[in-house]
Write a protein that holds these residues in place. Structure first.
Motif, PDB file in Angstrom:
ATOM      1  N   UNK A 123      38.054  45.756  44.873  1.00  0.00           N
ATOM      2  CA  UNK A 123      37.270  46.861  44.341  1.00  0.00           C
ATOM      3  C   UNK A 123      37.208  46.704  42.830  1.00  0.00           C
ATOM      4  N   UNK A 124      36.081  46.220  42.358  1.00  0.00           N
ATOM      5  CA  UNK A 124      35.843  46.079  40.913  1.00  0.00           C
ATOM      6  C   UNK A 124      36.846  45.134  40.246  1.00  0.00           C
ATOM      7  N   UNK A 125      37.285  44.101  40.961  1.00  0.00           N
ATOM      8  CA  UNK A 125      38.275  43.199  40.388  1.00  0.00           C
ATOM      9  C   UNK A 125      37.823  41.771  40.200  1.00  0.00           C
ATOM     10  N   UNK A 126      36.591  41.442  40.650  1.00  0.00           N
ATOM     11  CA  UNK A 126      36.180  40.040  40.633  1.00  0.00           C
ATOM     12  C   UNK A 126      35.206  39.709  39.505  1.00  0.00           C
ATOM     13  N   UNK A 127      34.901  40.685  38.658  1.00  0.00           N
ATOM     14  CA  UNK A 127      33.894  40.455  37.622  1.00  0.00           C
ATOM     15  C   UNK A 127      34.496  39.948  36.314  1.00  0.00           C
ATOM     16  N   UNK A 128      35.814  39.740  36.306  1.00  0.00           N
ATOM     17  CA  UNK A 128      36.503  39.472  35.046  1.00  0.00           C
ATOM     18  C   UNK A 128      37.025  38.033  34.928  1.00  0.00           C
ATOM     19  N   UNK A 129      36.602  37.162  35.851  1.00  0.00           N
ATOM     20  CA  UNK A 129      37.046  35.771  35.778  1.00  0.00           C
ATOM     21  C   UNK A 129      36.298  35.028  34.680  1.00  0.00           C
ATOM     22  N   UNK A 130      37.020  34.216  33.916  1.00  0.00           N
ATOM     23  CA  UNK A 130      36.367  33.358  32.924  1.00  0.00           C
ATOM     24  C   UNK A 130      35.551  32.265  33.598  1.00  0.00           C
ATOM     25  N   UNK A 131      36.032  31.766  34.746  1.00  0.00           N
ATOM     26  CA  UNK A 131      35.346  30.730  35.517  1.00  0.00           C
ATOM     27  C   UNK A 131      35.277  31.203  36.962  1.00  0.00           C
ATOM     28  N   UNK A 180      29.841  41.099  26.503  1.00  0.00           N
ATOM     29  CA  UNK A 180      29.326  39.745  26.691  1.00  0.00           C
ATOM     30  C   UNK A 180      28.195  39.782  27.709  1.00  0.00           C
ATOM     31  N   UNK A 181      27.090  39.123  27.385  1.00  0.00           N
ATOM     32  CA  UNK A 181      25.906  39.196  28.239  1.00  0.00           C
ATOM     33  C   UNK A 181      26.169  38.663  29.637  1.00  0.00           C
ATOM     34  N   UNK A 182      26.934  37.591  29.748  1.00  0.00           N
ATOM     35  CA  UNK A 182      27.194  36.961  31.041  1.00  0.00           C
ATOM     36  C   UNK A 182      28.626  37.160  31.516  1.00  0.00           C
ATOM     37  N   UNK A 183      29.333  38.145  30.959  1.00  0.00           N
ATOM     38  CA  UNK A 183      30.701  38.397  31.389  1.00  0.00           C
ATOM     39  C   UNK A 183      31.670  37.437  30.735  1.00  0.00           C
ATOM     40  N   UNK A 184      32.948  37.510  31.088  1.00  0.00           N
ATOM     41  CA  UNK A 184      33.488  38.437  32.069  1.00  0.00           C
ATOM     42  C   UNK A 184      33.440  39.886  31.591  1.00  0.00           C
ATOM     43  N   UNK A 185      33.302  40.805  32.545  1.00  0.00           N
ATOM     44  CA  UNK A 185      33.238  42.203  32.200  1.00  0.00           C
ATOM     45  C   UNK A 185      32.701  43.024  33.342  1.00  0.00           C
ATOM     46  N   UNK A 186      32.594  44.312  33.111  1.00  0.00           N
ATOM     47  CA  UNK A 186      32.236  45.252  34.168  1.00  0.00           C
ATOM     48  C   UNK A 186      30.940  44.886  34.882  1.00  0.00           C
TER      49      UNK A 186
END
Length: 279
Positions: A123-131, A180-186
């Motif tokens: 739940x809302x945990x996979x958007x923060x990976x650098x790769x 950041x436009x392409x993440x990582x982030x919400x």
């Protein structure tokens, strides 16, 4: 106004201001996001012996819900990069008498046992990976044949006005760290085509990405706490050197900006998300 600072690394963020804020706001956030728990946990009741991994488990709400659905042979493990949040999750599991393993680790780097899991949820945990391709490849390798992934991620900022109200209201008044436009982030997974491609590139199949709109709410009295703790605005309001008068003025302005979401004694919004499934 000074120039906006560069955003910290994900490790520093979630083991610093963001992690501390989520710990302080745990009860508020659990209530806000409670409607997502059955979406991820209820299907697992049909697999009581499953070995389940909760990615980005935070303070453990989803992991606890999953443990409630599993039988004696089933087991849930939660993983999160945030040590402060994992500490709370462990306390909550112990208080509830639940045998849940909580790991402080970056799921992108952690050496999960190969072919050891039946299901992975987030739940809302996979958007923060650098790769993210590396991360999802590593997660896929931890699944047994026939295993599944079910993750929930935010759609675009434009579709989530509640989540961007504070930033828009505070932007003329505070120096906020850029997203950041392409993440990582919400909102790193806002583009469904991008998510489809990264899952395909990391070896997943049976990929289904569908819109998910969920009604969420908090108590109106909790709105100042929400604004002062969470997101870029909360981080800026808690910064050292911000004088109390400015803080109070900005907080009042931002809280007022949420007026369109107020319904009686509740603040109500629709969380515009993706339901991401793969096998």
């Amino acid at each position: 106004m000074t120039n906006a600072p560069l955003p910290p690394s994900q490790h520093d963020l979630w083991n610093g201001p963001a992690g501390d804020a989520w710990v302080q706001a745990q009860t508020l956030l659990d209530g806000m996001f409670a409607p997502f728990e059955p979406l991820l946990a209820d299907p697992l009741a049909a697999h009581p012996d499953a070995q389940v991994l909760d990615v980005g488990c935070g303070t453990g709400a989803v992991s606890l819900a999953i443990a409630d659905r599993l039988g004696l042979a089933g087991h849930c493990t939660g993983v999160d990069i945030s040590a402060p949040m994992i500490a709370v999750a462990r306390e909550r599991a112990a208080a509830a008498g639940k045998d849940i393993d909580f790991i402080v680790a970056d799921a992108q780097q952690h050496a999960f046992a190969p072919a050891s899991l039946d299901h992975i949820v987030s739940r809302f945990g996979v958007m923060f990976f650098n790769d993210p391709v590396q991360a999802f490849r590593r997660l896929r390798e931890a699944l047994r044949d026939g295993g599944s992934l079910h993750a929930i991620a935010w759609r675009s900022p434009a579709e989530n006005a509640f989540m961007t109200t504070a930033e828009r209201a505070a932007a003329p008044l505070l120096a906020l760290p850029p997203r950041a436009a392409d993440g990582p982030g919400q909102f790193a997974f806002a583009d469904a085509g991008k998510v489809q491609a990264l899952l395909r590139d990391s070896g997943w199949r049976g990929i289904e990405i569908t819109p998910l709109d969920v009604r969420c709410s908090i108590a109106r009295d909790d709105l100042p706490t929400y604004v002062s703790l969470l997101g870029p605005v909360g981080q800026a309001l808690r910064a050292e050197g911000l004088d109390p008068a400015t803080r109070a003025s900005v907080l009042a302005t931002v809280v007022d900006a949420f007026a369109p979401f107020v319904q009686g004694d509740r603040v109500v919004f629709t969380a515009a998300c993706w339901s991401v499934r793969a096998e």
